[in-house]
Scaffold this motif. Sequence first.
Motif, short mmCIF file in Angstrom:
data_model
loop_
_atom_site.label_atom_id
_atom_site.label_comp_id
_atom_site.label_asym_id
_atom_site.label_seq_id
_atom_site.Cartn_x
_atom_site.Cartn_y
_atom_site.Cartn_z
N UNK A 164 -69.20 -15.68 -89.72
CA UNK A 164 -69.40 -14.23 -89.73
C UNK A 164 -69.11 -13.63 -88.35
N UNK A 165 -69.49 -14.33 -87.29
CA UNK A 165 -69.18 -13.85 -85.94
C UNK A 165 -67.67 -13.81 -85.71
N UNK A 166 -66.98 -14.83 -86.22
CA UNK A 166 -65.52 -14.88 -86.08
C UNK A 166 -64.88 -13.71 -86.82
N UNK A 167 -65.35 -13.43 -88.01
CA UNK A 167 -64.81 -12.31 -88.79
C UNK A 167 -65.06 -10.99 -88.06
N UNK A 168 -66.26 -10.83 -87.53
CA UNK A 168 -66.59 -9.62 -86.78
C UNK A 168 -65.69 -9.49 -85.55
N UNK A 169 -65.48 -10.59 -84.86
CA UNK A 169 -64.62 -10.58 -83.68
C UNK A 169 -63.21 -10.14 -84.04
N UNK A 170 -62.67 -10.67 -85.13
CA UNK A 170 -61.33 -10.28 -85.56
C UNK A 170 -61.26 -8.79 -85.83
N UNK A 171 -62.29 -8.26 -86.48
CA UNK A 171 -62.31 -6.83 -86.79
C UNK A 171 -62.43 -5.99 -85.54
N UNK A 172 -63.23 -6.44 -84.58
CA UNK A 172 -63.37 -5.69 -83.33
C UNK A 172 -62.06 -5.68 -82.56
N UNK A 173 -61.40 -6.83 -82.48
CA UNK A 173 -60.12 -6.90 -81.77
C UNK A 173 -59.09 -6.02 -82.46
N UNK A 174 -59.06 -6.06 -83.78
CA UNK A 174 -58.12 -5.23 -84.53
C UNK A 174 -58.38 -3.76 -84.27
#
Length: 75
Positions: A19-29
């Motif tokens: 979930x942290x990885x998914x959130x990170x991807x969304x934040x970077x995007x």
Amino acid sequence: MNANLEFLEAEVMKLPSADRARLLERLIASLDADPAIDVAWEREAARREAQLTDGTVSEIPGHEAIARLRARLVK
């Protein structure tokens, strides 16, 4: 760091790593958001799909594509 950000960080760190990885991807995007770039990539994807459909290019396996690229880099 303000208190809200510290609280948010602490809550995020409680999430499972996926979930942290998914959130990170969304934040970077969200940082890289540029509608013109998105449109250009959509156009490029459509162009490549059309080439596959009409037979002007053919698919190759991923491992073969990587091998070809590596061979070009060695030269």
